[in-house]
Design a protein around this motif. Structure first.
Motif, PDB file in Angstrom:
ATOM      1  N   ALA A   1      33.517  31.338  40.298  1.00 52.49           N
ATOM      2  CA  ALA A   1      34.005  30.610  39.121  1.00 52.49           C
ATOM      3  C   ALA A   1      34.998  31.412  38.299  1.00 52.49           C
ATOM      4  O   ALA A   1      35.778  30.830  37.546  1.00 52.49           O
ATOM      5  CB  ALA A   1      32.821  30.205  38.245  1.00 52.49           C
ATOM      6  N   ALA A   2      34.976  32.727  38.393  1.00 55.72           N
ATOM      7  CA  ALA A   2      35.895  33.601  37.642  1.00 55.72           C
ATOM      8  C   ALA A   2      35.882  33.258  36.154  1.00 55.72           C
ATOM      9  O   ALA A   2      36.929  33.041  35.537  1.00 55.72           O
ATOM     10  CB  ALA A   2      37.319  33.495  38.209  1.00 55.72           C
ATOM     11  N   LEU A   3      34.695  33.223  35.566  1.00 55.43           N
ATOM     12  CA  LEU A   3      34.556  32.779  34.182  1.00 55.43           C
ATOM     13  C   LEU A   3      35.272  33.708  33.211  1.00 55.43           C
ATOM     14  O   LEU A   3      35.977  33.260  32.301  1.00 55.43           O
ATOM     15  CB  LEU A   3      33.071  32.664  33.818  1.00 55.43           C
ATOM     16  CG  LEU A   3      32.246  31.635  34.608  1.00 55.43           C
ATOM     17  CD1 LEU A   3      30.824  31.582  34.068  1.00 55.43           C
ATOM     18  CD2 LEU A   3      32.883  30.259  34.547  1.00 55.43           C
ATOM     19  N   VAL A   4      35.083  35.012  33.372  1.00 56.28           N
ATOM     20  CA  VAL A   4      35.712  35.970  32.458  1.00 56.28           C
ATOM     21  C   VAL A   4      37.230  35.891  32.568  1.00 56.28           C
ATOM     22  O   VAL A   4      37.943  35.871  31.558  1.00 56.28           O
ATOM     23  CB  VAL A   4      35.217  37.395  32.746  1.00 56.28           C
ATOM     24  CG1 VAL A   4      35.974  38.416  31.890  1.00 56.28           C
ATOM     25  CG2 VAL A   4      33.726  37.502  32.473  1.00 56.28           C
ATOM     26  N   HIS A   5      37.727  35.824  33.790  1.00 56.80           N
ATOM     27  CA  HIS A   5      39.177  35.752  33.978  1.00 56.80           C
ATOM     28  C   HIS A   5      39.740  34.433  33.445  1.00 56.80           C
ATOM     29  O   HIS A   5      40.862  34.403  32.927  1.00 56.80           O
ATOM     30  CB  HIS A   5      39.515  35.910  35.465  1.00 56.80           C
ATOM     31  CG  HIS A   5      39.085  37.218  36.040  1.00 56.80           C
ATOM     32  ND1 HIS A   5      37.789  37.445  36.464  1.00 56.80           N
ATOM     33  CD2 HIS A   5      39.758  38.383  36.247  1.00 56.80           C
ATOM     34  CE1 HIS A   5      37.694  38.683  36.918  1.00 56.80           C
ATOM     35  NE2 HIS A   5      38.871  39.269  36.798  1.00 56.80           N
ATOM     36  N   SER A   6      38.978  33.352  33.562  1.00 58.82           N
ATOM     37  CA  SER A   6      39.432  32.069  33.016  1.00 58.82           C
ATOM     38  C   SER A   6      39.524  32.133  31.498  1.00 58.82           C
ATOM     39  O   SER A   6      40.473  31.608  30.899  1.00 58.82           O
ATOM     40  CB  SER A   6      38.476  30.952  33.434  1.00 58.82           C
ATOM     41  OG  SER A   6      38.435  30.815  34.838  1.00 58.82           O
ATOM     42  N   ALA A   7      38.536  32.773  30.862  1.00 60.35           N
ATOM     43  CA  ALA A   7      38.572  32.908  29.403  1.00 60.35           C
ATOM     44  C   ALA A   7      39.774  33.734  28.963  1.00 60.35           C
ATOM     45  O   ALA A   7      40.474  33.383  28.004  1.00 60.35           O
ATOM     46  CB  ALA A   7      37.267  33.545  28.915  1.00 60.35           C
ATOM     47  N   LEU A   8      40.035  34.832  29.667  1.00 56.02           N
ATOM     48  CA  LEU A   8      41.187  35.673  29.322  1.00 56.02           C
ATOM     49  C   LEU A   8      42.499  34.947  29.590  1.00 56.02           C
ATOM     50  O   LEU A   8      43.460  35.061  28.814  1.00 56.02           O
ATOM     51  CB  LEU A   8      41.135  36.972  30.122  1.00 56.02           C
ATOM     52  CG  LEU A   8      40.017  37.952  29.750  1.00 56.02           C
ATOM     53  CD1 LEU A   8      39.979  39.117  30.742  1.00 56.02           C
ATOM     54  CD2 LEU A   8      40.219  38.476  28.331  1.00 56.02           C
ATOM     55  N   THR A   9      42.558  34.182  30.675  1.00 57.21           N
ATOM     56  CA  THR A   9      43.759  33.397  30.967  1.00 57.21           C
ATOM     57  C   THR A   9      44.006  32.360  29.879  1.00 57.21           C
ATOM     58  O   THR A   9      45.143  32.144  29.444  1.00 57.21           O
ATOM     59  CB  THR A   9      43.628  32.709  32.336  1.00 57.21           C
ATOM     60  OG1 THR A   9      43.426  33.701  33.350  1.00 57.21           O
ATOM     61  CG2 THR A   9      44.878  31.913  32.662  1.00 57.21           C
ATOM     62  N   GLY A  10      42.937  31.711  29.428  1.00 56.50           N
ATOM     63  CA  GLY A  10      43.077  30.747  28.343  1.00 56.50           C
ATOM     64  C   GLY A  10      43.583  31.394  27.068  1.00 56.50           C
ATOM     65  O   GLY A  10      44.455  30.849  26.380  1.00 56.50           O
TER      66      GLY A  10
END
Length: 357
Positions: free
Chosen positions: A300-309
């Motif tokens: 899911a790459a949750l941390v990377h998705s949050a940083l990308t957002g």
């Protein structure tokens, strides 16, 4: 003797396989850490740029000095009261939308499953616009109404999609239908309202950080301080759930409670972000796909998705402030310019697959 001779090569092959898996996993972990660090560096760089550039351009050294308590009254007002809360709010809003979209898309296994597509943002908008235009609600009460609207629409969509469990495709389709109906409510209320009030509501509906201050930042910060650990805890069930309900149940996961906890966190994240800045379009929709392309094979790459957002909203808001001279665009205009072509590309690709192409 024969058994011993066969055992040796088998053990060697097994050891080679274990080493190969460990090497691939190690490469994936190193890439994940490097990409995460690069995203953090980019967020910090754009954050510093946002504090430095404006009608009053300040060197980075003066910005740092002002943040540490130095500087004159003018620089303190510009940095601490005007730019700092707006830049921090952009980061927090991006984290909320990016993480929410990643949870929705991973859990439901559908690239269209984002809060601004399946009706969550529409629910927040419908309640907030109705409260503002019909009952003259403003300030924190307006933000609270947006959060209530997001939670109410999320609950309604979940209940309507329930059929001895919740299938991702069914929830997305029902969410799109509910979102369309709620959007109609928004436009009906605006059509019946005073022109000036309707214009203010329309500005909020585009998603904007213009004029935001510490008053909007602190509630969002407190909400994320609760929701981020809760999402991290609920995400422990995300891996099994991505394999399907039967496989997840076979692995001992509590399927429906785990799914409900994740959906609740995702809805709340989208709700608090919408309450702070309005329904900033397409951030939740595109953050997770970008993050998964940066770190393929990391789930899911949750941390990377949050940083990308966070990076996406920061960059979009910087462009919204400085793209046109003497005009500050709503940040949602810029994110829509980024997200709308991606949605069209996704739909065209799905159409080719459906046609056998």
């Amino acid at each position: 003797m024969t058994g011993t001779r066969l055992q040796g090569p088998a053990d060697a092959r097994l050891a080679d396989a274990v080493r190969t898996v460990a090497t691939v996993r190690g490469r994936g972990q190193r890439r994940s850490v490097l990409v995460g660090a690069a995203l953090v560096v980019c967020v910090v760089a754009v954050f510093a740029l946002s504090l430095s550039v404006g009608d009053m351009v300040m060197p980075l050294g003066k910005v740092v000095d002002t943040l540490l308590g130095g500087g004159d009254g003018g620089s303190q007002f510009v940095v601490l009261e005007l730019r700092l809360p707006r830049a921090l709010l952009a980061i927090l809003v991006g984290i909320g939308f990016g993480l929410s979209g990643a949870v929705f898309q991973s859990l439901l296994r559908n690239p269209l499953a984002a809060p601004d597509i399946i009706g969550i943002s529409a629910g927040a908008s419908a309640v907030a616009v109705t409260a503002a235009l019909l009952f003259q609600v403003s300030g924190l009460a307006l933000s609270a109404s947006a959060l209530i609207g997001a939670l109410a629409s999320g609950t309604a969509i979940y209940l309507l999609a329930w059929r001895q469990g919740v299938a991702g495709q069914r929830l997305v389709l029902i969410g799109i239908g509910v979102g369309t109906g709620l959007t109609s409510v928004v436009w009906y209320v605006m059509a019946r309202s005073d022109t000036t009030d309707a214009q203010e509501a329309f500005r909020w509906l585009t998603g904007s950080l213009n004029g935001r201050s510490w008053n909007q930042l602190w509630p969002l910060l407190i909400a994320l301080a609760v929701l981020l650990p809760a999402t991290a805890l609920a995400a422990r069930a995300l891996g099994p759930l991505q394999l399907g309900d039967d496989a997840a149940a076979g692995l001992g996961a509590r399927v429906e409670p785990g799914r409900l906890a994740l959906l609740g966190c995702a809805v709340a994240l989208a709700g608090v972000a919408t309450a702070a800045a309005g329904p900033v379009g397409f951030v939740a929709f595109v953050s997770a796909p970008i993050a998964r392309r940066l770190v393929p094979g990391r789930g899911a790459a949750l941390v990377h998705s949050a940083l990308t957002g966070a990076l996406l909203v920061l960059v979009a808001d910087f462009a919204a402030q400085h793209l046109l001279p003497s005009v500050q665009l709503p940040v949602g205009v810029v994110t829509s310019i980024i997200g709308a072509p991606y949605l069209l590309l996704l739909l065209a690709r799905a159409n080719r697959v459906g046609a056998g192409g």
